[in-house]
Design a protein around this motif. Structure first.
Motif, PDB file in Angstrom:
ATOM      1  N   ILE A   3       0.803  -1.289   0.074  1.00  0.00           N
ATOM      2  CA  ILE A   3      -0.155   0.032   0.113  1.00  0.00           C
ATOM      3  C   ILE A   3       1.063   1.287   0.430  1.00  0.00           C
ATOM      4  O   ILE A   3       0.710   2.036  -0.458  1.00  0.00           O
ATOM      5  N   SER A   4       2.210   1.371   0.508  1.00  0.00           N
ATOM      6  CA  SER A   4       2.580   2.765   0.985  1.00  0.00           C
ATOM      7  C   SER A   4       4.043   2.427  -0.154  1.00  0.00           C
ATOM      8  O   SER A   4       4.094   3.424  -0.410  1.00  0.00           O
ATOM      9  N   GLN A   5       4.673   1.851  -0.918  1.00  0.00           N
ATOM     10  CA  GLN A   5       5.090   1.927  -1.830  1.00  0.00           C
ATOM     11  C   GLN A   5       5.254   2.904  -2.763  1.00  0.00           C
ATOM     12  O   GLN A   5       6.264   3.059  -3.309  1.00  0.00           O
ATOM     13  N   LEU A   6       3.885   2.653  -3.487  1.00  0.00           N
ATOM     14  CA  LEU A   6       4.021   3.823  -4.832  1.00  0.00           C
ATOM     15  C   LEU A   6       4.520   4.749  -4.165  1.00  0.00           C
ATOM     16  O   LEU A   6       4.766   5.992  -5.284  1.00  0.00           O
ATOM     17  N   ALA A   7       3.961   5.072  -3.163  1.00  0.00           N
ATOM     18  CA  ALA A   7       4.649   6.977  -2.646  1.00  0.00           C
ATOM     19  C   ALA A   7       5.599   7.306  -2.702  1.00  0.00           C
ATOM     20  O   ALA A   7       6.236   8.490  -2.726  1.00  0.00           O
ATOM     21  N   LYS A   8       7.092   6.207  -3.121  1.00  0.00           N
ATOM     22  CA  LYS A   8       7.987   6.871  -3.249  1.00  0.00           C
ATOM     23  C   LYS A   8       8.259   7.041  -5.190  1.00  0.00           C
ATOM     24  O   LYS A   8       9.577   8.025  -5.274  1.00  0.00           O
ATOM     25  N   TYR A   9       7.152   7.257  -6.164  1.00  0.00           N
ATOM     26  CA  TYR A   9       7.803   8.267  -6.235  1.00  0.00           C
ATOM     27  C   TYR A   9       6.778   9.665  -6.540  1.00  0.00           C
ATOM     28  O   TYR A   9       6.623  10.297  -7.290  1.00  0.00           O
ATOM     29  N   VAL A  10       6.801   9.705  -5.554  1.00  0.00           N
ATOM     30  CA  VAL A  10       6.288  10.886  -4.951  1.00  0.00           C
ATOM     31  C   VAL A  10       7.522  11.735  -5.089  1.00  0.00           C
ATOM     32  O   VAL A  10       8.108  11.598  -4.340  1.00  0.00           O
ATOM     33  N   THR A  43       9.211  -1.470 -13.289  1.00  0.00           N
ATOM     34  CA  THR A  43       9.650  -1.347 -12.142  1.00  0.00           C
ATOM     35  C   THR A  43       8.418  -1.083 -11.287  1.00  0.00           C
ATOM     36  O   THR A  43       7.457  -1.194 -10.709  1.00  0.00           O
ATOM     37  N   PHE A  44       7.626   0.261 -12.075  1.00  0.00           N
ATOM     38  CA  PHE A  44       6.091   1.436 -11.984  1.00  0.00           C
ATOM     39  C   PHE A  44       5.208  -0.311 -11.971  1.00  0.00           C
ATOM     40  O   PHE A  44       4.387   0.202 -11.127  1.00  0.00           O
ATOM     41  N   ALA A  45       5.557  -0.628 -12.686  1.00  0.00           N
ATOM     42  CA  ALA A  45       4.908  -1.847 -12.842  1.00  0.00           C
ATOM     43  C   ALA A  45       4.469  -3.025 -11.815  1.00  0.00           C
ATOM     44  O   ALA A  45       3.321  -3.449 -11.807  1.00  0.00           O
ATOM     45  N   GLY A  46       5.397  -3.142 -11.522  1.00  0.00           N
ATOM     46  CA  GLY A  46       5.403  -4.407 -10.691  1.00  0.00           C
ATOM     47  C   GLY A  46       4.751  -2.827  -9.581  1.00  0.00           C
ATOM     48  O   GLY A  46       4.109  -3.994  -8.133  1.00  0.00           O
ATOM     49  N   ASP A  47       5.025  -1.663  -9.248  1.00  0.00           N
ATOM     50  CA  ASP A  47       4.885  -1.689  -7.765  1.00  0.00           C
ATOM     51  C   ASP A  47       3.215  -0.758  -8.132  1.00  0.00           C
ATOM     52  O   ASP A  47       2.214  -1.138  -6.923  1.00  0.00           O
ATOM     53  N   LEU A  48       3.130  -1.034  -8.594  1.00  0.00           N
ATOM     54  CA  LEU A  48       1.684  -0.702  -8.887  1.00  0.00           C
ATOM     55  C   LEU A  48       0.014  -1.943  -9.035  1.00  0.00           C
ATOM     56  O   LEU A  48      -0.733  -1.883  -8.540  1.00  0.00           O
ATOM     57  N   LEU A  49       1.233  -3.330  -9.626  1.00  0.00           N
ATOM     58  CA  LEU A  49       0.597  -4.193  -9.668  1.00  0.00           C
ATOM     59  C   LEU A  49       0.583  -4.618  -7.486  1.00  0.00           C
ATOM     60  O   LEU A  49      -0.350  -5.050  -7.466  1.00  0.00           O
ATOM     61  N   PHE A  50       1.817  -4.275  -7.174  1.00  0.00           N
ATOM     62  CA  PHE A  50       2.037  -4.682  -5.829  1.00  0.00           C
ATOM     63  C   PHE A  50       0.525  -4.180  -5.291  1.00  0.00           C
ATOM     64  O   PHE A  50       0.086  -4.539  -3.879  1.00  0.00           O
ATOM     65  N   PHE A  51       0.662  -2.579  -5.247  1.00  0.00           N
ATOM     66  CA  PHE A  51      -0.700  -1.989  -4.751  1.00  0.00           C
ATOM     67  C   PHE A  51      -1.708  -2.152  -5.455  1.00  0.00           C
ATOM     68  O   PHE A  51      -2.002  -2.282  -4.182  1.00  0.00           O
ATOM     69  N   SER A  52      -2.451  -2.283  -5.884  1.00  0.00           N
ATOM     70  CA  SER A  52      -3.356  -2.964  -6.750  1.00  0.00           C
ATOM     71  C   SER A  52      -3.741  -4.272  -5.371  1.00  0.00           C
ATOM     72  O   SER A  52      -4.851  -4.176  -5.775  1.00  0.00           O
ATOM     73  N   LEU A  53      -2.851  -5.707  -5.376  1.00  0.00           N
ATOM     74  CA  LEU A  53      -3.407  -6.272  -4.925  1.00  0.00           C
ATOM     75  C   LEU A  53      -3.248  -6.167  -3.589  1.00  0.00           C
ATOM     76  O   LEU A  53      -4.059  -7.190  -2.885  1.00  0.00           O
ATOM     77  N   SER A  54      -2.498  -5.616  -3.009  1.00  0.00           N
ATOM     78  CA  SER A  54      -2.552  -5.102  -1.250  1.00  0.00           C
ATOM     79  C   SER A  54      -3.915  -4.540  -1.082  1.00  0.00           C
ATOM     80  O   SER A  54      -4.534  -4.546   0.042  1.00  0.00           O
TER      81      SER A  54
END
Length: 224
Positions: A19-26, A200-211
């Motif tokens: 849930i939190s990892q996607l915020a690293k792109y901010v 990497t972004f696609a992986g993080d987005l998938l990780f966020f979506s599943l979580s």
């Protein structure tokens, strides 16, 4: 967390990270860390424990990344051989692992091994992407791939510790161009970096979506 006496489940940890990892792109490069802190505290975990855990995490991943700097020495210092660099990195990993296991805890030792493995996999993926681009341009030799993998990890580390750079954007590319100049064509290298970013972004987005999905399901079950 377990090394600090807090028994959290693997599933809970993965969910919080997802849930939190996607915020690293901010811009700021700290919001994913702040997000984990907030989510952990909302789950009833002490803020101090969470902060210490984050400190250990960043410290260990930074040390793990720095270990790979032994393997880029031949790119910077011509008289340093690759076998000597491999011996140094193996001795460093064994030495650090021993210190963590004996003087701290098995959980920190295990985290260190996981982080080394994560960086090896990340570097390996970059090597595969670059290999698909350069094909038969002389980059197929094992020695070259070792240099490329280790250079990627070192560039990743510099991007990690650079304040303000979201996910190390720009910083990692400059470090890679510097370290691999003459070894890899600049155009191929930049294309591999772009493809790596997308992956990497696609992986993080998938990780966020599943979580987020599993968190939503859990809340619905709890409310029933």
């Amino acid at each position: 967390m377990k090394s600090l006496g807090v028994d959290v489940s693997r599933a809970w940890s993965i969910k919080i990270y997802g849930i939190s990892q996607l915020a690293k792109y901010v811009p700021g490069n700290v919001f994913h860390i702040a997000g984990r802190q907030a989510l952990g505290m909302s789950a009833g975990i002490s803020g101090g424990i969470l902060a210490k855990s984050t400190g250990w995490e960043i410290g260990l991943i930074s040390v793990s990344g720095a270990v790979f700097s032994w393997l880029v020495l031949p790119l910077l210092i011509p008289f340093v051989t690759l076998p000597a660099s491999i011996a140094l990195i193996l001795l460093t990993i064994v030495g650090l692992g021993y210190i963590l296991y004996i003087f701290f805890s098995f959980h920190l030792f295990l985290a260190f091994i996981y982080q080394i493995s994560f960086l090896l996999i990340s570097g390996g993926i970059f090597v595969i992407l670059l290999g698909a681009l350069v094909q038969n341009e002389g980059g197929e030799h094992l020695q070259a791939w070792i240099f490329i993998c280790s250079a990627y990890v070192v560039a990743w580390l510099v991007g990690l510790v650079t304040p303000g750079a979201p996910a190390g954007v720009g910083v990692r590319e400059l470090i890679l161009l510097f370290l691999l100049k003459g070894l890899v064509n600049d155009e191929d290298l930049l294309m591999a970096v772009v493809l790596g970013r997308i992956l990497t972004f696609a992986g993080d987005l998938l990780f966020f979506s599943l979580s987020s999905f599993f968190l939503m399901i859990k809340k619905e079950i709890k409310n029933e």
